[in-house]
Design a protein around this motif. Structure first.
Motif, mmCIF file in Angstrom:
data_model
loop_
_atom_site.group_PDB
_atom_site.id
_atom_site.type_symbol
_atom_site.label_atom_id
_atom_site.label_comp_id
_atom_site.label_asym_id
_atom_site.label_seq_id
_atom_site.Cartn_x
_atom_site.Cartn_y
_atom_site.Cartn_z
ATOM 1 N N ARG A 183 0.840 -1.207 0.000
ATOM 2 C CA ARG A 183 0.000 0.000 0.000
ATOM 3 C C ARG A 183 0.873 1.255 0.000
ATOM 4 O O ARG A 183 0.571 2.229 -0.701
ATOM 5 C CB ARG A 183 -0.931 -0.011 1.216
ATOM 6 N N TYR A 184 1.935 1.247 0.807
ATOM 7 C CA TYR A 184 2.841 2.394 0.848
ATOM 8 C C TYR A 184 3.456 2.640 -0.531
ATOM 9 O O TYR A 184 3.493 3.771 -1.028
ATOM 10 C CB TYR A 184 3.961 2.165 1.865
ATOM 11 N N PHE A 185 3.926 1.564 -1.150
ATOM 12 C CA PHE A 185 4.575 1.721 -2.451
ATOM 13 C C PHE A 185 3.593 2.222 -3.506
ATOM 14 O O PHE A 185 3.917 3.107 -4.305
ATOM 15 C CB PHE A 185 5.194 0.400 -2.899
ATOM 16 N N VAL A 186 2.387 1.653 -3.535
ATOM 17 C CA VAL A 186 1.392 2.069 -4.526
ATOM 18 C C VAL A 186 1.054 3.546 -4.356
ATOM 19 O O VAL A 186 0.928 4.293 -5.339
ATOM 20 C CB VAL A 186 0.131 1.194 -4.427
ATOM 21 N N ALA A 187 0.925 4.000 -3.131
ATOM 22 C CA ALA A 187 0.616 5.414 -2.884
ATOM 23 C C ALA A 187 1.725 6.314 -3.423
ATOM 24 O O ALA A 187 1.464 7.328 -4.096
ATOM 25 C CB ALA A 187 0.407 5.662 -1.395
ATOM 26 N N VAL A 188 2.976 5.982 -3.155
ATOM 27 C CA VAL A 188 4.101 6.787 -3.651
ATOM 28 C C VAL A 188 4.166 6.718 -5.169
ATOM 29 O O VAL A 188 4.383 7.735 -5.846
ATOM 30 C CB VAL A 188 5.431 6.309 -3.029
ATOM 31 N N PHE A 225 6.571 11.993 -2.106
ATOM 32 C CA PHE A 225 6.534 11.364 -0.790
ATOM 33 C C PHE A 225 5.633 12.118 0.190
ATOM 34 O O PHE A 225 4.931 11.497 0.996
ATOM 35 C CB PHE A 225 7.953 11.248 -0.222
ATOM 36 N N THR A 226 5.643 13.447 0.135
ATOM 37 C CA THR A 226 4.822 14.217 1.081
ATOM 38 C C THR A 226 3.344 13.956 0.835
ATOM 39 O O THR A 226 2.576 13.705 1.785
ATOM 40 C CB THR A 226 5.133 15.716 0.957
ATOM 41 N N ARG A 227 2.942 14.036 -0.437
ATOM 42 C CA ARG A 227 1.516 13.798 -0.740
ATOM 43 C C ARG A 227 1.126 12.350 -0.411
ATOM 44 O O ARG A 227 0.026 12.093 0.079
ATOM 45 C CB ARG A 227 1.236 14.100 -2.216
ATOM 46 N N ALA A 228 2.010 11.409 -0.698
ATOM 47 C CA ALA A 228 1.714 10.003 -0.381
ATOM 48 C C ALA A 228 1.578 9.802 1.118
ATOM 49 O O ALA A 228 0.694 9.065 1.589
ATOM 50 C CB ALA A 228 2.808 9.099 -0.942
ATOM 51 N N VAL A 279 10.393 12.315 -8.132
ATOM 52 C CA VAL A 279 10.365 10.869 -7.859
ATOM 53 C C VAL A 279 9.805 10.198 -9.114
ATOM 54 O O VAL A 279 8.803 10.647 -9.671
ATOM 55 C CB VAL A 279 9.465 10.529 -6.654
ATOM 56 N N ARG A 280 10.468 9.169 -9.585
ATOM 57 C CA ARG A 280 9.923 8.432 -10.737
ATOM 58 C C ARG A 280 10.185 6.940 -10.572
ATOM 59 O O ARG A 280 11.089 6.521 -9.841
ATOM 60 C CB ARG A 280 10.509 8.949 -12.044
ATOM 61 N N LEU A 281 9.368 6.168 -11.260
ATOM 62 C CA LEU A 281 9.468 4.712 -11.180
ATOM 63 C C LEU A 281 10.592 4.198 -12.054
ATOM 64 O O LEU A 281 10.803 4.677 -13.177
ATOM 65 C CB LEU A 281 8.156 4.058 -11.632
#
Length: 313
Positions: free
Chosen positions: A7-12, A18-21, A55-57
């Protein structure tokens, strides 16, 4: 790796921030960063490229995101399924019914209502004679069943709830002398040839007929046996004898056969709902509640129709 890590990873991955996630997840940004780093360390793959401005995947992150979403969706569906099962709204229900049961409008009403109210429950319906049903319920290969009056001993672990009472009907050839009567006493059947279910068929009606005849002072003379009601009625039409069946079978129309009420008030059979006394399944509880409510709507027992296929009255 835990579901919360996914869940943490999907949100980011969806926020790419990171702040919005962290705000979306209602946690602090530093713990979120630590959890993502721990996830990458466990996987042995970098999922995100981050610097002070973006931040990018990574390629690994894009592929992992698809699988993470599927896993989370499956976990949510599993929780919904478990909750439905707890409420009696999902799962499989194995129900037995006797040969005569589908001919009663009551049975169709119950099954249709249940399917409408519990569409996620898989109903498995089995046509089985009364005594064999009771054995299957006790052995837990059936969950519950629609059975006729057993007329004999049955497993102690079984609970029976009467749903309705039906008269028994005399089935005879249209040219039989008794066909001229509007109703027939059991005593008038002495000496007649009977077409019946086999003794080992497991039907309560076999024992019921014998008891009625003995009370009237004779033992029925069985000249032909058949395992299906439609076959019994066909043999009566062929002149092999007469028979006695639950009134629901009068819906089988066949040339050369007529049905007559039996005058004896004890010539009845009840339809019961059978289940284990220790049953705790929410699925069974919900079905029983619906079946009993439908039975309450039927204030009066079904009345047999006086029908000759060759001479409608």
């Amino acid at each position: 790796m835990e579901l919360r890590h996914l869940r943490y990873f999907v949100a980011v991955a969806e926020e790419l921030h990171f702040t919005r996630a962290a705000e979306r997840l209602h946690i602090g940004q530093p713990p979120l960063s630590q959890q993502i780093q721990a996830l990458e360390a466990e996987l042995g793959a970098q999922l995100l490229e981050r610097n002070k401005r973006s931040v990018r995947l990574t390629e690994a992150g894009r592929l992992f995101l698809d699988d993470a979403r599927r896993i989370l969706a499956l976990s949510e569906q599993a929780a919904i399924t478990a909750q439905r099962a707890q409420r009696g709204e999902a799962g499989e229900l194995r129900i037995g019914f006797t040969f005569s049961t589908p001919f009663t409008p009551y049975f169709a009403t119950v099954i249709n209502r249940y399917r409408q109210q519990f569409p996620h429950v898989s109903l498995t319906l089995h046509e089985i004679a009364t005594l064999h049903q009771l054995e299957a319920i006790a052995a837990r290969t059936l969950d519950l069943g629609f059975v006729r009056t057993p007329e004999t001993t049955f497993p102690d672990a079984i609970q029976l709830t009467e749903l309705r009472q039906d008269p028994l009907l005399l089935v005879l050839p249209v040219h039989h002398p008794l066909a001229a009567q509007k109703e027939v006493a059991v005593a008038d059947l002495a000496g007649e040839a009977f077409v019946m279910y086999p003794k080992n068929a497991g039907t309560g009606i076999y024992i019921r007929i014998f008891r009625l005849c003995r009370a009237a002072g004779f033992i029925p003379r069985i000249t032909q046996e058949a395992g299906e009601a439609s076959t019994i009625i066909g043999l009566v039409a062929a002149g092999c004898g007469i028979s006695v069946l639950p009134a629901s079978f009068d819906r089988i129309r066949m040339d050369g056969v007529c049905y007559r009420p039996i005058a004896d008030p004890q010539a009845t059979t009840s339809l019961f709902l059978a289940l284990r006394e220790d049953e705790t399944s929410p699925l069974v509880t919900a079905f029983v509640k619906l079946a009993e409510a439908a039975a309450q709507e039927e204030k009066r027992p079904a009345k047999p129709a006086l029908v000759d296929n060759n001479n409608y009255e």
